[in-house]
Write a protein that holds these residues in place. Structure first.
Motif, PDB file in Angstrom:
ATOM      1  N   GLU A 245       6.780   1.130   0.488  1.00  0.00           N
ATOM      2  CA  GLU A 245       6.900  -0.708   0.462  1.00  0.00           C
ATOM      3  C   GLU A 245       5.816  -1.148   1.424  1.00  0.00           C
ATOM      4  N   TYR A 246       5.874  -0.534   2.437  1.00  0.00           N
ATOM      5  CA  TYR A 246       4.773  -0.977   3.654  1.00  0.00           C
ATOM      6  C   TYR A 246       3.169  -0.964   3.123  1.00  0.00           C
ATOM      7  N   ALA A 247       2.997  -0.001   2.459  1.00  0.00           N
ATOM      8  CA  ALA A 247       1.683   0.457   2.136  1.00  0.00           C
ATOM      9  C   ALA A 247       1.217  -0.709   0.872  1.00  0.00           C
ATOM     10  N   ARG A 248       2.136  -0.803   0.057  1.00  0.00           N
ATOM     11  CA  ARG A 248       2.106  -1.756  -1.043  1.00  0.00           C
ATOM     12  C   ARG A 248       1.902  -3.324  -0.695  1.00  0.00           C
ATOM     13  N   THR A 249       2.659  -3.737   0.316  1.00  0.00           N
ATOM     14  CA  THR A 249       2.878  -4.780   0.675  1.00  0.00           C
ATOM     15  C   THR A 249       1.154  -5.082   1.643  1.00  0.00           C
ATOM     16  N   ALA A 250       0.989  -4.005   2.440  1.00  0.00           N
ATOM     17  CA  ALA A 250      -0.307  -4.114   2.997  1.00  0.00           C
ATOM     18  C   ALA A 250      -1.501  -4.409   1.987  1.00  0.00           C
ATOM     19  N   ASP A 251      -1.331  -3.616   0.852  1.00  0.00           N
ATOM     20  CA  ASP A 251      -2.543  -3.711  -0.119  1.00  0.00           C
ATOM     21  C   ASP A 251      -2.617  -5.261  -0.581  1.00  0.00           C
ATOM     22  N   GLN A 252      -1.265  -5.762  -1.014  1.00  0.00           N
ATOM     23  CA  GLN A 252      -1.122  -6.878  -1.619  1.00  0.00           C
ATOM     24  C   GLN A 252      -1.935  -8.056  -0.893  1.00  0.00           C
TER      25      GLN A 252
END
Length: 300
Positions: A245-252
């Motif tokens: 979730e953290y990695a996905r949000t950072a990417d977005q």
């Protein structure tokens, strides 16, 4: 309103955000400590109980002491479990939700975007503060003794500074470090459970080939119990899910910032800020909902 009133309005929200954030941190630490204690008590009961049975008739004082330890560990389980009950997890989730909502409102206000773009922006901010606190009134007892942190307002006065201090700050100061931290913790859990599973397999093989003359069969069950306790702790803490979730949000968020900076979209200030806050809010809601769902499944 005067300039002093504007600062006072923003500070009021910022202080309240600090109070609710600190209360959420305390609540989360209590839950984590409880989960660790539950895992530790489970392991202690299994190890001490097995050791006590094997020492019975060999060295009675040690056997009795270990039996008492095992019994005490089991007796403490329901006491410690109260701090990890669904009600405690739900209260923590709501405390954090209020904290994050207050933070989002403040950053919108400082960036001067809707609904804080008009001359009554300070009054709107205070009304929204009151509404949030009224909705969470049943949690007031958890924050009444919490003091706000002494900290300046975020250095945000428009959308460009919002992009730097809110969006980039979240990516580089929270989400990416958080993803790395969760990855390390998840890897430690995987490594430990793999080692325990291998140890259990070796013990089972030894017992199968040589028989149980050494009393190793009982320890196969202990290893299984320890492995289960460790897996349960890792599942409750949601390390792997939070990493994703953290990695996905950072990417977005990073892609959103890049698109705006390159002039390929999101040029409308209000829409841009709203999208940033939407992504952050969805990320918070996703892993908190997952935590509540996982916790609920473990209660049955």
């Amino acid at each position: 309103m005067t300039n002093v009133d504007r600062v006072a309005a923003a500070l009021a929200v910022w202080q309240q955000q600090s109070v609710w954030s600190r209360a959420a941190t305390v609540a989360k630490r209590r839950i984590v400590r409880g989960r660790r204690a539950l895992a530790g008590l489970t392991v202690a009961a299994a190890v001490a109980g097995t050791a006590a049975s094997q020492l019975d008739g060999v060295y009675q004082p040690a056997s009795r002491a270990l039996a008492v330890l095992a019994g005490a560990a089991l007796a403490l389980v329901p006491v410690v479990a109260r701090s990890t009950a669904r009600e405690a997890v739900h209260a923590w989730a709501r405390l954090r939700s209020v904290s994050e909502s207050l933070k989002a409102e403040l950053y919108r206000h400082l960036a001067r975007v809707a609904p804080f773009a008009g001359p009554d922006r300070d009054a709107v901010l205070l009304r929204r503060l009151d509404a949030l606190l009224d909705d969470a009134g049943d949690l007031a007892g958890l924050v009444v003794d919490v003091e706000p942190a002494e900290r300046p307002l975020p250095a945000v006065s428009d959308v460009p500074s919002y992009l730097t201090h809110r969006l980039v700050g979240q990516v580089e100061g929270y989400y990416l470090p958080g993803a790395r931290r969760m990855a390390r913790r998840a890897n430690r859990i995987r490594t430990a459970t793999t080692a325990l599973t291998a140890a259990g397999a070796v013990l089972s093989a030894v017992v199968g080939v040589l028989g149980d003359g050494l009393g190793l069969a009982a320890w196969v069950g202990v290893v299984a119990t320890v492995t289960t306790a460790l897996v349960g702790y890792g599942a409750a803490q949601q390390f792997e899910h939070q990493q994703i979730e953290y990695a996905r949000t950072a990417d977005q968020l990073s892609r959103l910032a890049r698109i705006r900076r390159d002039g390929h979209g999101w040029t409308d200030d209000a829409a841009f800020v709203a999208e940033v806050e939407r992504i952050i809010s969805l990320s918070n809601e996703a892993w908190m909902a997952r935590t509540l769902e996982e916790d609920g499944s473990q209660q049955h």
